[in-house]
Design a protein around this motif. Structure first.
Motif, PDB file in Angstrom:
ATOM      1  N   ILE A 139       1.061  -3.693   3.012  1.00  0.00           N
ATOM      2  CA  ILE A 139       1.355  -4.382   4.193  1.00  0.00           C
ATOM      3  C   ILE A 139      -0.213  -4.863   4.979  1.00  0.00           C
ATOM      4  O   ILE A 139      -1.117  -4.131   5.312  1.00  0.00           O
ATOM      5  CB  ILE A 139       1.791  -3.121   5.282  1.00  0.00           C
ATOM      6  N   PRO A 140       0.155  -6.104   5.287  1.00  0.00           N
ATOM      7  CA  PRO A 140      -1.136  -6.876   5.746  1.00  0.00           C
ATOM      8  C   PRO A 140      -1.320  -6.457   7.501  1.00  0.00           C
ATOM      9  O   PRO A 140      -0.283  -5.885   7.865  1.00  0.00           O
ATOM     10  CB  PRO A 140      -0.747  -8.450   5.738  1.00  0.00           C
ATOM     11  N   PRO A 141      -2.296  -6.743   7.746  1.00  0.00           N
ATOM     12  CA  PRO A 141      -2.808  -6.160   9.460  1.00  0.00           C
ATOM     13  C   PRO A 141      -1.710  -7.105  10.236  1.00  0.00           C
ATOM     14  O   PRO A 141      -1.380  -8.159  10.020  1.00  0.00           O
ATOM     15  CB  PRO A 141      -4.101  -6.654   9.602  1.00  0.00           C
ATOM     16  N   HIS A 142      -1.069  -6.544  11.100  1.00  0.00           N
ATOM     17  CA  HIS A 142      -0.449  -6.987  12.155  1.00  0.00           C
ATOM     18  C   HIS A 142       1.024  -7.388  11.717  1.00  0.00           C
ATOM     19  O   HIS A 142       1.722  -7.968  12.508  1.00  0.00           O
ATOM     20  CB  HIS A 142      -1.119  -8.176  12.743  1.00  0.00           C
ATOM     21  N   LYS A 143       1.342  -6.811  10.536  1.00  0.00           N
ATOM     22  CA  LYS A 143       2.900  -7.203   9.942  1.00  0.00           C
ATOM     23  C   LYS A 143       3.717  -5.904  10.444  1.00  0.00           C
ATOM     24  O   LYS A 143       3.494  -4.918  10.067  1.00  0.00           O
ATOM     25  CB  LYS A 143       2.780  -7.279   8.498  1.00  0.00           C
ATOM     26  N   MET A 144       4.847  -6.222  11.127  1.00  0.00           N
ATOM     27  CA  MET A 144       5.950  -5.080  11.426  1.00  0.00           C
ATOM     28  C   MET A 144       6.473  -4.655  10.356  1.00  0.00           C
ATOM     29  O   MET A 144       6.611  -5.286   9.295  1.00  0.00           O
ATOM     30  CB  MET A 144       6.857  -5.717  12.432  1.00  0.00           C
ATOM     31  N   HIS A 145       6.494  -3.130  10.252  1.00  0.00           N
ATOM     32  CA  HIS A 145       6.945  -2.459   9.164  1.00  0.00           C
ATOM     33  C   HIS A 145       7.328  -1.139   9.464  1.00  0.00           C
ATOM     34  O   HIS A 145       7.023  -0.614  10.519  1.00  0.00           O
ATOM     35  CB  HIS A 145       6.062  -2.372   8.100  1.00  0.00           C
ATOM     36  N   GLY A 146       8.273  -0.573   8.745  1.00  0.00           N
ATOM     37  CA  GLY A 146       9.002   0.940   8.967  1.00  0.00           C
ATOM     38  C   GLY A 146      10.080   1.137   7.642  1.00  0.00           C
ATOM     39  O   GLY A 146      10.190   0.415   6.762  1.00  0.00           O
ATOM     40  N   ALA A 147      10.106   2.417   7.650  1.00  0.00           N
ATOM     41  CA  ALA A 147      10.715   3.077   6.431  1.00  0.00           C
ATOM     42  C   ALA A 147      11.998   3.925   7.016  1.00  0.00           C
ATOM     43  O   ALA A 147      11.719   4.687   7.987  1.00  0.00           O
ATOM     44  CB  ALA A 147      10.040   3.831   5.587  1.00  0.00           C
ATOM     45  N   ILE A 148      12.785   4.138   6.211  1.00  0.00           N
ATOM     46  CA  ILE A 148      14.062   5.242   6.346  1.00  0.00           C
ATOM     47  C   ILE A 148      14.111   5.958   5.063  1.00  0.00           C
ATOM     48  O   ILE A 148      14.284   5.299   4.008  1.00  0.00           O
ATOM     49  CB  ILE A 148      15.536   4.411   6.769  1.00  0.00           C
ATOM     50  N   CYS A 149      14.008   7.171   5.119  1.00  0.00           N
ATOM     51  CA  CYS A 149      13.832   8.030   3.868  1.00  0.00           C
ATOM     52  C   CYS A 149      15.574   8.311   3.473  1.00  0.00           C
ATOM     53  O   CYS A 149      16.233   8.668   4.147  1.00  0.00           O
ATOM     54  CB  CYS A 149      13.388   9.211   4.250  1.00  0.00           C
ATOM     55  N   LYS A 150      15.817   7.608   2.323  1.00  0.00           N
ATOM     56  CA  LYS A 150      17.386   7.842   1.696  1.00  0.00           C
ATOM     57  C   LYS A 150      17.428   8.837   0.908  1.00  0.00           C
ATOM     58  O   LYS A 150      18.550   9.518   0.431  1.00  0.00           O
ATOM     59  CB  LYS A 150      17.715   6.635   0.905  1.00  0.00           C
ATOM     60  N   GLU A 151      16.223   9.467   0.294  1.00  0.00           N
ATOM     61  CA  GLU A 151      16.260  10.576  -0.441  1.00  0.00           C
ATOM     62  C   GLU A 151      14.749  11.274  -0.280  1.00  0.00           C
ATOM     63  O   GLU A 151      13.571  10.764  -0.592  1.00  0.00           O
ATOM     64  CB  GLU A 151      16.379  10.142  -2.049  1.00  0.00           C
ATOM     65  N   LYS A 152      15.027  12.779  -0.097  1.00  0.00           N
ATOM     66  CA  LYS A 152      13.548  13.333   0.069  1.00  0.00           C
ATOM     67  C   LYS A 152      12.263  12.866  -0.757  1.00  0.00           C
ATOM     68  O   LYS A 152      12.824  12.748  -1.872  1.00  0.00           O
ATOM     69  CB  LYS A 152      13.784  14.860   0.179  1.00  0.00           C
ATOM     70  N   GLY A 153      11.333  12.627  -0.172  1.00  0.00           N
ATOM     71  CA  GLY A 153      10.141  12.045  -0.937  1.00  0.00           C
ATOM     72  C   GLY A 153       8.717  12.101  -0.158  1.00  0.00           C
ATOM     73  O   GLY A 153       8.854  12.518   0.874  1.00  0.00           O
ATOM     74  N   ILE A 154       7.836  11.657  -0.889  1.00  0.00           N
ATOM     75  CA  ILE A 154       6.183  11.592  -0.467  1.00  0.00           C
ATOM     76  C   ILE A 154       5.849  10.363  -0.537  1.00  0.00           C
ATOM     77  O   ILE A 154       6.030   9.611  -1.630  1.00  0.00           O
ATOM     78  CB  ILE A 154       5.614  12.677  -1.269  1.00  0.00           C
ATOM     79  N   LEU A 155       5.148   9.824   0.430  1.00  0.00           N
ATOM     80  CA  LEU A 155       4.337   8.666   0.232  1.00  0.00           C
ATOM     81  C   LEU A 155       2.886   9.044   0.385  1.00  0.00           C
ATOM     82  O   LEU A 155       2.406   9.934   1.039  1.00  0.00           O
ATOM     83  CB  LEU A 155       4.842   7.596   1.544  1.00  0.00           C
ATOM     84  N   ILE A 156       2.000   8.198  -0.202  1.00  0.00           N
ATOM     85  CA  ILE A 156       0.543   8.324  -0.085  1.00  0.00           C
ATOM     86  C   ILE A 156       0.068   6.935   0.504  1.00  0.00           C
ATOM     87  O   ILE A 156       0.466   5.914  -0.309  1.00  0.00           O
ATOM     88  CB  ILE A 156      -0.080   8.610  -1.540  1.00  0.00           C
ATOM     89  N   ASP A 157      -0.191   7.004   1.733  1.00  0.00           N
ATOM     90  CA  ASP A 157      -0.783   5.869   2.446  1.00  0.00           C
ATOM     91  C   ASP A 157      -2.216   5.973   2.457  1.00  0.00           C
ATOM     92  O   ASP A 157      -3.173   6.810   2.605  1.00  0.00           O
ATOM     93  CB  ASP A 157      -0.525   5.871   3.672  1.00  0.00           C
ATOM     94  N   VAL A 158      -2.907   4.381   2.029  1.00  0.00           N
ATOM     95  CA  VAL A 158      -4.350   4.200   2.272  1.00  0.00           C
ATOM     96  C   VAL A 158      -4.598   3.107   3.229  1.00  0.00           C
ATOM     97  O   VAL A 158      -3.658   2.119   3.315  1.00  0.00           O
ATOM     98  CB  VAL A 158      -4.710   3.925   0.999  1.00  0.00           C
ATOM     99  N   PHE A 159      -5.250   3.502   4.365  1.00  0.00           N
ATOM    100  CA  PHE A 159      -5.560   2.465   5.073  1.00  0.00           C
ATOM    101  C   PHE A 159      -7.142   1.901   5.359  1.00  0.00           C
ATOM    102  O   PHE A 159      -8.055   2.871   5.285  1.00  0.00           O
ATOM    103  CB  PHE A 159      -5.235   2.937   6.611  1.00  0.00           C
ATOM    104  N   SER A 160      -7.305   0.847   5.707  1.00  0.00           N
ATOM    105  CA  SER A 160      -8.657   0.287   5.835  1.00  0.00           C
ATOM    106  C   SER A 160      -8.698  -0.706   7.021  1.00  0.00           C
ATOM    107  O   SER A 160      -8.238  -1.453   6.996  1.00  0.00           O
ATOM    108  CB  SER A 160      -9.276  -0.205   4.613  1.00  0.00           C
ATOM    109  N   PRO A 161      -9.519  -0.555   7.964  1.00  0.00           N
ATOM    110  CA  PRO A 161     -10.543   0.490   8.175  1.00  0.00           C
ATOM    111  C   PRO A 161      -9.704   2.113   8.656  1.00  0.00           C
ATOM    112  O   PRO A 161      -8.449   1.994   8.510  1.00  0.00           O
ATOM    113  CB  PRO A 161     -11.325   0.214   9.309  1.00  0.00           C
TER     114      PRO A 161
END
Length: 114
Positions: A86-108
């Protein structure tokens, strides 16, 4: 920007506090310094990461589950083993359809997580 220091070098998931960040959504901050942050986000089925944007670059790895992910005007179904950027300033979102785990990395680092 205030100095948040750095995380410990070794972090055990069992020992890191979980923060509820939405209904059916919990986050753990699993390592950071002033340039990068990694977070583990656990979703129950139906959990929502509402549409938002931020100045950080984000890369996310889908550990497990299924997520309806929207980035800008495009929506795709993502599942365990997939990843997205996801580039900076790009609108985004998620809906979980099946229980799960995400690993997010952010800079800065996401100062708003502290």
């Amino acid at each position: 920007m205030k100095d948040l220091g750095t995380s410990k070098e070794f972090l055990k998931s069992k020992e890191v506090e979980k923060e509820t960040v939405g209904e059916g959504v919990q986050r753990q901050i699993m390592g950071y310094d002033d340039k990068i942050l990694l977070a583990k986000v656990e979703f129950e089925k139906g959990g929502v990461g509402p549409m938002h944007e931020h100045h950080h670059s984000q890369v996310t790895y889908v550990v497990s589950g299924k997520f309806e992910l929207t980035i800008g005007d495009e929506t795709k179904m993502m599942e365990g083993g997939d990843s997205f950027y996801i580039p900076p300033h790009k609108m985004h979102g998620a809906i979980c359809k099946e229980k799960g785990i995400l690993i997010d990395v952010f800079s800065p680092i996401r100062e708003d997580f502290f």
